[in-house]
Design a protein around this motif. Structure first.
Motif, PDB file in Angstrom:
ATOM      1  N   LEU A 194     -86.368  48.847  11.718  1.00 59.59           N
ATOM      2  CA  LEU A 194     -86.365  48.006  10.516  1.00 59.59           C
ATOM      3  C   LEU A 194     -87.787  47.663  10.097  1.00 59.59           C
ATOM      4  O   LEU A 194     -88.137  47.779   8.912  1.00 59.59           O
ATOM      5  CB  LEU A 194     -85.568  46.720  10.781  1.00 59.59           C
ATOM      6  N   LEU A 195     -88.613  47.252  11.046  1.00 57.59           N
ATOM      7  CA  LEU A 195     -90.002  46.924  10.724  1.00 57.59           C
ATOM      8  C   LEU A 195     -90.746  48.135  10.186  1.00 57.59           C
ATOM      9  O   LEU A 195     -91.415  48.052   9.137  1.00 57.59           O
ATOM     10  CB  LEU A 195     -90.718  46.391  11.970  1.00 57.59           C
ATOM     11  N   ASP A 196     -90.637  49.262  10.865  1.00 55.77           N
ATOM     12  CA  ASP A 196     -91.377  50.452  10.446  1.00 55.77           C
ATOM     13  C   ASP A 196     -90.942  50.932   9.065  1.00 55.77           C
ATOM     14  O   ASP A 196     -91.773  51.380   8.259  1.00 55.77           O
ATOM     15  CB  ASP A 196     -91.198  51.569  11.478  1.00 55.77           C
ATOM     16  N   GLU A 197     -89.656  50.851   8.782  1.00 57.47           N
ATOM     17  CA  GLU A 197     -89.166  51.260   7.465  1.00 57.47           C
ATOM     18  C   GLU A 197     -89.654  50.311   6.374  1.00 57.47           C
ATOM     19  O   GLU A 197     -90.003  50.739   5.273  1.00 57.47           O
ATOM     20  CB  GLU A 197     -87.641  51.328   7.463  1.00 57.47           C
ATOM     21  N   GLN A 198     -89.706  49.010   6.676  1.00 55.91           N
ATOM     22  CA  GLN A 198     -90.195  48.048   5.686  1.00 55.91           C
ATOM     23  C   GLN A 198     -91.685  48.227   5.436  1.00 55.91           C
ATOM     24  O   GLN A 198     -92.156  48.107   4.297  1.00 55.91           O
ATOM     25  CB  GLN A 198     -89.887  46.620   6.142  1.00 55.91           C
ATOM     26  N   LEU A 199     -92.426  48.543   6.484  1.00 58.56           N
ATOM     27  CA  LEU A 199     -93.850  48.823   6.297  1.00 58.56           C
ATOM     28  C   LEU A 199     -94.032  50.056   5.419  1.00 58.56           C
ATOM     29  O   LEU A 199     -94.900  50.086   4.543  1.00 58.56           O
ATOM     30  CB  LEU A 199     -94.535  49.031   7.649  1.00 58.56           C
ATOM     31  N   GLN A 203     -95.607  50.217   1.675  1.00 52.33           N
ATOM     32  CA  GLN A 203     -96.888  50.910   1.785  1.00 52.33           C
ATOM     33  C   GLN A 203     -97.916  50.090   2.561  1.00 52.33           C
ATOM     34  O   GLN A 203     -99.074  49.935   2.152  1.00 52.33           O
ATOM     35  CB  GLN A 203     -97.420  51.270   0.390  1.00 52.33           C
ATOM     36  N   LEU A 204     -97.484  49.581   3.701  1.00 54.28           N
ATOM     37  CA  LEU A 204     -98.354  48.826   4.587  1.00 54.28           C
ATOM     38  C   LEU A 204     -98.649  49.675   5.819  1.00 54.28           C
ATOM     39  O   LEU A 204     -97.757  50.302   6.376  1.00 54.28           O
ATOM     40  CB  LEU A 204     -97.691  47.508   5.010  1.00 54.28           C
ATOM     41  N   SER A 205     -99.874  49.677   6.269  1.00 56.20           N
ATOM     42  CA  SER A 205    -100.255  50.458   7.438  1.00 56.20           C
ATOM     43  C   SER A 205    -100.135  49.607   8.703  1.00 56.20           C
ATOM     44  O   SER A 205    -100.608  48.468   8.742  1.00 56.20           O
ATOM     45  CB  SER A 205    -101.689  50.967   7.306  1.00 56.20           C
ATOM     46  N   SER A 206     -99.517  50.179   9.724  1.00 56.76           N
ATOM     47  CA  SER A 206     -99.380  49.455  10.990  1.00 56.76           C
ATOM     48  C   SER A 206    -100.744  49.182  11.620  1.00 56.76           C
ATOM     49  O   SER A 206    -100.895  48.253  12.417  1.00 56.76           O
ATOM     50  CB  SER A 206     -98.503  50.252  11.967  1.00 56.76           C
ATOM     51  N   LYS A 207    -101.739  49.985  11.254  1.00 59.52           N
ATOM     52  CA  LYS A 207    -103.092  49.788  11.788  1.00 59.52           C
ATOM     53  C   LYS A 207    -103.688  48.456  11.341  1.00 59.52           C
ATOM     54  O   LYS A 207    -104.600  47.931  11.992  1.00 59.52           O
ATOM     55  CB  LYS A 207    -103.996  50.939  11.342  1.00 59.52           C
ATOM     56  N   ASN A 208    -103.171  47.932  10.222  1.00 63.59           N
ATOM     57  CA  ASN A 208    -103.680  46.669   9.692  1.00 63.59           C
ATOM     58  C   ASN A 208    -102.837  45.473  10.117  1.00 63.59           C
ATOM     59  O   ASN A 208    -103.077  44.357   9.655  1.00 63.59           O
ATOM     60  CB  ASN A 208    -103.737  46.733   8.162  1.00 63.59           C
ATOM     61  N   ILE A 209    -101.851  45.717  10.986  1.00 65.10           N
ATOM     62  CA  ILE A 209    -100.972  44.652  11.452  1.00 65.10           C
ATOM     63  C   ILE A 209    -101.419  44.236  12.851  1.00 65.10           C
ATOM     64  O   ILE A 209    -101.249  44.977  13.825  1.00 65.10           O
ATOM     65  CB  ILE A 209     -99.500  45.098  11.481  1.00 65.10           C
ATOM     66  N   LYS A 210    -101.994  43.063  12.985  1.00 62.74           N
ATOM     67  CA  LYS A 210    -102.485  42.577  14.274  1.00 62.74           C
ATOM     68  C   LYS A 210    -101.309  42.303  15.222  1.00 62.74           C
ATOM     69  O   LYS A 210    -100.385  41.581  14.869  1.00 62.74           O
ATOM     70  CB  LYS A 210    -103.292  41.299  14.072  1.00 62.74           C
TER      71      LYS A 210
END
Length: 305
Positions: A194-199, A203-210
Protein backbone atom coordinates in the motif's frame (compact mmCIF):
# COMPACT_ATOMS: atom_id res chain seq x y z
CA UNK A 1 15.67 7.62 28.50
CA UNK A 2 13.49 6.72 25.50
CA UNK A 3 9.90 5.75 26.22
CA UNK A 4 9.18 2.03 26.18
CA UNK A 5 5.68 0.70 25.56
CA UNK A 6 4.27 -1.71 28.11
CA UNK A 7 0.92 -3.41 28.72
CA UNK A 8 -1.19 -4.34 31.72
CA UNK A 9 -2.17 -7.99 32.20
CA UNK A 10 -5.69 -7.18 31.01
CA UNK A 11 -4.36 -5.54 27.84
CA UNK A 12 -2.14 -8.55 27.13
CA UNK A 13 -5.10 -10.91 27.55
CA UNK A 14 -7.09 -8.80 25.07
CA UNK A 15 -4.23 -8.76 22.56
CA UNK A 16 -3.75 -12.53 22.70
CA UNK A 17 -7.52 -13.23 22.95
CA UNK A 18 -7.12 -15.43 26.05
CA UNK A 19 -8.22 -15.13 29.67
CA UNK A 20 -6.20 -13.30 32.30
CA UNK A 21 -5.83 -16.63 34.11
CA UNK A 22 -3.96 -17.98 31.08
CA UNK A 23 -1.63 -14.97 31.15
CA UNK A 24 -0.98 -15.38 34.88
CA UNK A 25 -0.20 -19.06 34.30
CA UNK A 26 2.35 -18.17 31.58
CA UNK A 27 3.91 -15.62 33.93
CA UNK A 28 4.11 -18.21 36.72
CA UNK A 29 5.84 -20.64 34.34
CA UNK A 30 8.36 -17.96 33.40
CA UNK A 31 7.26 -17.82 29.74
CA UNK A 32 6.16 -14.18 29.91
CA UNK A 33 8.43 -11.75 31.81
CA UNK A 34 6.81 -8.90 33.76
CA UNK A 35 7.81 -5.99 35.96
CA UNK A 36 5.92 -4.17 38.68
CA UNK A 37 4.86 -0.55 38.96
CA UNK A 38 3.63 -0.31 42.51
CA UNK A 39 1.18 -3.18 42.90
CA UNK A 40 0.48 -3.47 39.17
CA UNK A 41 2.24 -5.98 36.92
CA UNK A 42 3.14 -4.80 33.44
CA UNK A 43 4.72 -6.44 30.43
CA UNK A 44 7.21 -4.83 28.06
CA UNK A 45 5.95 -4.72 24.45
CA UNK A 46 9.23 -6.15 23.17
CA UNK A 47 8.93 -9.15 25.51
CA UNK A 48 5.38 -9.79 24.30
CA UNK A 49 6.48 -9.58 20.66
CA UNK A 50 9.35 -11.98 21.39
CA UNK A 51 6.91 -14.48 22.91
CA UNK A 52 4.59 -14.20 19.87
CA UNK A 53 7.48 -14.67 17.42
CA UNK A 54 8.72 -17.73 19.30
CA UNK A 55 5.31 -19.39 18.98
CA UNK A 56 4.60 -18.62 15.34
CA UNK A 57 4.09 -21.35 12.76
CA UNK A 58 6.25 -20.74 9.70
CA UNK A 59 5.17 -22.34 6.39
CA UNK A 60 8.61 -23.88 5.87
CA UNK A 61 8.18 -25.77 9.14
CA UNK A 62 5.07 -27.51 7.82
CA UNK A 63 5.81 -30.45 5.49
CA UNK A 64 4.61 -29.60 2.00
CA UNK A 65 3.77 -33.30 1.48
CA UNK A 66 1.09 -33.25 4.19
CA UNK A 67 -1.75 -33.19 1.63
CA UNK A 68 -0.60 -36.46 0.13
CA UNK A 69 -1.60 -38.27 3.32
CA UNK A 70 -5.28 -39.07 3.78
CA UNK A 71 -4.71 -38.96 7.54
CA UNK A 72 -3.57 -35.34 7.42
CA UNK A 73 -6.14 -32.85 8.73
CA UNK A 74 -4.06 -29.70 9.14
CA UNK A 75 -4.92 -26.40 7.47
CA UNK A 76 -2.34 -23.62 7.26
CA UNK A 77 -3.93 -20.15 7.47
CA UNK A 78 -1.70 -17.18 6.68
CA UNK A 79 -2.02 -13.59 7.82
CA UNK A 80 -1.90 -11.55 11.02
CA UNK A 81 -5.37 -10.20 11.72
CA UNK A 82 -7.09 -11.58 14.84
CA UNK A 83 -10.15 -12.36 12.69
CA UNK A 84 -8.13 -15.27 11.26
CA UNK A 85 -7.69 -16.71 14.75
CA UNK A 86 -11.45 -16.65 15.18
CA UNK A 87 -11.90 -18.28 11.78
CA UNK A 88 -9.44 -21.01 12.77
CA UNK A 89 -11.34 -21.62 16.01
CA UNK A 90 -14.60 -22.05 14.11
CA UNK A 91 -12.99 -24.39 11.59
CA UNK A 92 -11.76 -26.63 14.39
CA UNK A 93 -15.14 -26.51 16.11
CA UNK A 94 -17.12 -27.65 13.07
CA UNK A 95 -14.66 -30.06 11.45
CA UNK A 96 -11.85 -32.52 12.16
CA UNK A 97 -9.26 -30.05 10.88
CA UNK A 98 -6.53 -28.60 13.07
CA UNK A 99 -5.45 -25.12 12.02
CA UNK A 100 -1.87 -23.86 11.92
CA UNK A 101 -1.14 -20.14 11.67
CA UNK A 102 1.51 -18.55 9.48
CA UNK A 103 2.01 -14.86 10.32
CA UNK A 104 3.45 -13.82 6.97
CA UNK A 105 2.46 -10.94 4.69
CA UNK A 106 -0.02 -11.09 1.82
CA UNK A 107 2.38 -11.35 -1.11
CA UNK A 108 4.71 -13.74 0.68
CA UNK A 109 1.74 -15.92 1.64
CA UNK A 110 0.39 -15.97 -1.90
CA UNK A 111 3.76 -17.17 -3.18
CA UNK A 112 3.70 -19.85 -0.45
CA UNK A 113 0.32 -20.99 -1.77
CA UNK A 114 1.78 -21.18 -5.28
CA UNK A 115 4.51 -23.43 -3.84
CA UNK A 116 1.99 -25.64 -2.03
CA UNK A 117 2.75 -24.41 1.49
CA UNK A 118 -0.51 -22.69 2.50
CA UNK A 119 -4.16 -23.76 2.44
CA UNK A 120 -5.98 -20.48 3.18
CA UNK A 121 -4.25 -17.22 2.33
CA UNK A 122 -5.46 -13.82 3.52
CA UNK A 123 -4.63 -10.89 1.25
CA UNK A 124 -4.94 -7.09 1.28
CA UNK A 125 -2.87 -5.84 -1.65
CA UNK A 126 -3.69 -2.52 -3.27
CA UNK A 127 -3.12 -2.08 -7.01
CA UNK A 128 -2.49 1.55 -7.86
CA UNK A 129 -3.25 1.19 -11.56
CA UNK A 130 -6.77 -0.17 -11.11
CA UNK A 131 -7.58 1.02 -7.59
CA UNK A 132 -8.59 -2.57 -6.88
CA UNK A 133 -7.56 -4.87 -4.08
CA UNK A 134 -6.03 -8.34 -4.43
CA UNK A 135 -7.30 -9.75 -7.74
CA UNK A 136 -4.69 -8.08 -10.00
CA UNK A 137 -1.93 -9.72 -7.94
CA UNK A 138 -3.65 -13.10 -7.61
CA UNK A 139 -4.18 -13.40 -11.36
CA UNK A 140 -0.47 -12.85 -11.97
CA UNK A 141 0.84 -15.15 -9.24
CA UNK A 142 -1.57 -18.10 -9.28
CA UNK A 143 -1.20 -18.61 -13.02
CA UNK A 144 -2.41 -22.07 -13.97
CA UNK A 145 -4.16 -22.66 -10.63
CA UNK A 146 -7.94 -22.78 -10.10
CA UNK A 147 -8.95 -20.71 -7.05
CA UNK A 148 -11.75 -18.92 -5.26
CA UNK A 149 -11.59 -15.44 -3.72
CA UNK A 150 -13.93 -14.80 -0.77
CA UNK A 151 -14.27 -11.61 1.27
CA UNK A 152 -13.42 -11.94 4.95
CA UNK A 153 -13.89 -8.34 6.12
CA UNK A 154 -13.13 -4.76 5.12
CA UNK A 155 -11.21 -2.39 7.36
CA UNK A 156 -9.70 1.10 7.43
CA UNK A 157 -6.04 1.51 6.52
CA UNK A 158 -3.99 4.65 6.81
CA UNK A 159 -1.33 6.32 8.91
CA UNK A 160 -0.39 5.89 12.57
CA UNK A 161 0.49 9.22 14.17
CA UNK A 162 1.28 10.27 17.72
CA UNK A 163 -1.52 11.39 20.01
CA UNK A 164 -2.93 14.72 18.93
CA UNK A 165 -1.22 14.40 15.54
CA UNK A 166 1.33 17.12 16.43
CA UNK A 167 2.83 17.17 12.93
CA UNK A 168 -0.55 17.63 11.24
CA UNK A 169 -0.19 14.59 8.97
CA UNK A 170 -3.30 14.12 6.84
CA UNK A 171 -2.22 12.67 3.47
CA UNK A 172 0.27 10.38 1.74
CA UNK A 173 2.09 13.41 0.34
CA UNK A 174 2.96 14.53 3.88
CA UNK A 175 5.41 11.64 4.11
CA UNK A 176 7.96 13.59 2.06
CA UNK A 177 8.43 16.23 4.77
CA UNK A 178 12.13 16.44 5.70
CA UNK A 179 11.55 16.55 9.46
CA UNK A 180 9.33 13.47 9.46
CA UNK A 181 10.53 9.90 10.17
CA UNK A 182 8.47 6.87 9.17
CA UNK A 183 8.65 3.24 10.14
CA UNK A 184 8.00 0.73 7.37
CA UNK A 185 6.61 -2.79 7.09
CA UNK A 186 8.56 -5.74 5.69
CA UNK A 187 8.65 -6.54 1.97
CA UNK A 188 5.77 -8.81 0.95
CA UNK A 189 3.27 -7.37 3.42
CA UNK A 190 0.04 -5.71 2.34
CA UNK A 191 0.89 -2.53 4.26
CA UNK A 192 4.25 -2.28 2.46
CA UNK A 193 2.53 -2.71 -0.92
CA UNK A 194 0.00 0.00 0.00
CA UNK A 195 2.76 2.45 0.90
CA UNK A 196 4.84 1.70 -2.19
CA UNK A 197 1.84 2.04 -4.49
CA UNK A 198 0.86 5.36 -2.91
CA UNK A 199 4.40 6.65 -3.30
CA UNK A 200 4.32 5.61 -6.95
CA UNK A 201 0.91 7.18 -7.58
CA UNK A 202 1.96 10.46 -5.98
CA UNK A 203 5.38 10.36 -7.68
CA UNK A 204 7.29 10.34 -4.41
CA UNK A 205 10.72 8.73 -4.17
CA UNK A 206 11.39 6.36 -1.28
CA UNK A 207 14.93 7.77 -1.20
CA UNK A 208 13.45 11.01 0.13
CA UNK A 209 11.45 9.29 2.87
CA UNK A 210 13.41 9.27 6.14
CA UNK A 211 13.11 5.88 7.86
CA UNK A 212 11.88 4.02 4.78
CA UNK A 213 14.49 1.27 5.27
CA UNK A 214 13.53 0.69 8.92
CA UNK A 215 11.14 -2.28 8.90
CA UNK A 216 8.88 -3.97 11.45
CA UNK A 217 6.91 -7.18 10.91
CA UNK A 218 3.45 -6.44 12.30
CA UNK A 219 0.83 -3.70 12.58
CA UNK A 220 1.24 -3.73 16.34
CA UNK A 221 5.02 -3.26 16.27
CA UNK A 222 4.71 -0.35 13.81
CA UNK A 223 2.04 1.31 15.97
CA UNK A 224 4.20 0.73 19.06
CA UNK A 225 7.19 2.40 17.39
CA UNK A 226 5.08 5.49 16.73
CA UNK A 227 3.72 5.43 20.28
CA UNK A 228 7.21 5.34 21.83
CA UNK A 229 8.54 8.11 19.59
CA UNK A 230 10.88 5.92 17.55
CA UNK A 231 9.02 7.18 14.47
CA UNK A 232 6.55 9.94 13.64
CA UNK A 233 4.34 7.91 11.34
CA UNK A 234 3.70 4.38 10.06
CA UNK A 235 1.26 2.59 7.77
CA UNK A 236 -1.27 0.16 9.16
CA UNK A 237 -4.84 -0.58 10.22
CA UNK A 238 -7.14 1.21 12.64
CA UNK A 239 -7.43 -1.62 15.17
CA UNK A 240 -3.73 -1.58 16.10
CA UNK A 241 -3.81 2.19 16.67
CA UNK A 242 -6.65 1.81 19.16
CA UNK A 243 -4.91 -1.05 20.97
CA UNK A 244 -1.70 0.93 21.39
CA UNK A 245 -3.42 4.25 22.10
CA UNK A 246 -2.26 6.50 19.29
CA UNK A 247 -4.13 8.51 16.66
CA UNK A 248 -5.02 7.16 13.24
CA UNK A 249 -5.50 8.94 9.91
CA UNK A 250 -7.82 6.77 7.75
CA UNK A 251 -6.96 7.06 4.05
CA UNK A 252 -8.47 4.00 2.40
CA UNK A 253 -10.91 1.16 3.02
CA UNK A 254 -9.12 -2.05 2.21
CA UNK A 255 -10.70 -5.37 1.34
CA UNK A 256 -9.31 -8.26 3.33
CA UNK A 257 -10.01 -11.44 1.36
CA UNK A 258 -9.32 -15.16 1.51
CA UNK A 259 -7.85 -17.24 -1.32
CA UNK A 260 -8.31 -21.01 -1.49
CA UNK A 261 -7.19 -23.26 -4.33
CA UNK A 262 -10.02 -25.18 -6.02
CA UNK A 263 -8.80 -28.75 -5.85
CA UNK A 264 -10.67 -31.97 -5.04
CA UNK A 265 -8.84 -32.05 -1.69
CA UNK A 266 -10.08 -28.55 -0.86
CA UNK A 267 -13.78 -29.02 -1.65
CA UNK A 268 -14.65 -29.60 2.00
CA UNK A 269 -12.48 -26.68 3.12
CA UNK A 270 -14.15 -24.27 0.70
CA UNK A 271 -17.62 -25.40 1.71
CA UNK A 272 -16.77 -25.13 5.40
CA UNK A 273 -15.23 -21.64 5.12
CA UNK A 274 -18.20 -20.34 3.14
CA UNK A 275 -20.62 -21.67 5.76
CA UNK A 276 -18.65 -20.18 8.65
CA UNK A 277 -18.28 -16.74 7.06
CA UNK A 278 -22.02 -16.60 6.37
CA UNK A 279 -23.02 -17.74 9.85
CA UNK A 280 -24.54 -15.28 12.31
CA UNK A 281 -22.40 -16.73 15.10
CA UNK A 282 -19.12 -15.93 13.34
CA UNK A 283 -20.27 -12.51 12.20
CA UNK A 284 -21.57 -11.51 15.63
CA UNK A 285 -18.23 -12.47 17.16
CA UNK A 286 -16.38 -10.26 14.68
CA UNK A 287 -18.85 -7.42 15.16
CA UNK A 288 -18.23 -7.48 18.91
CA UNK A 289 -14.53 -6.69 18.32
CA UNK A 290 -15.38 -3.49 16.44
CA UNK A 291 -13.71 -1.60 13.57
CA UNK A 292 -14.57 -4.17 10.88
CA UNK A 293 -17.00 -3.89 7.98
CA UNK A 294 -18.87 -7.16 7.36
CA UNK A 295 -21.12 -5.97 4.54
CA UNK A 296 -19.35 -8.27 2.03
CA UNK A 297 -18.25 -11.04 4.41
CA UNK A 298 -18.71 -14.43 2.75
CA UNK A 299 -19.23 -12.94 -0.72
CA UNK A 300 -17.52 -14.81 -3.55
CA UNK A 301 -15.63 -12.06 -5.37
CA UNK A 302 -13.99 -14.19 -8.04
CA UNK A 303 -13.87 -17.83 -8.97
CA UNK A 304 -12.08 -19.65 -11.75
CA UNK A 305 -13.82 -22.49 -13.59
Amino acid sequence: MSKELSYTIEEVSQLLKVSKLTIYDLIKKGELPVFRVGRQMRMDAKDLETYINQHKTIPSQVPVQRKESKDSHHLVISGQDMVLDILGKHIEKYSTYKTLRSYTGSLTSLISMYNGECDIVSVHMFDGDTGEYNLPYIKKILVGYPYILINLISRKAGLYVQQGNPLGITAWTDLQQEHLTIINREKGSGARILLDEQLRIHQLSSKNIKGYAHEETSHLSVASAVSTGLADVGVGIEKAAKIVGIDFVPLITERYDLVILKTPENEQTIRLVKEILSSSLFQSEITSIGDYDLSQTGTILYETF
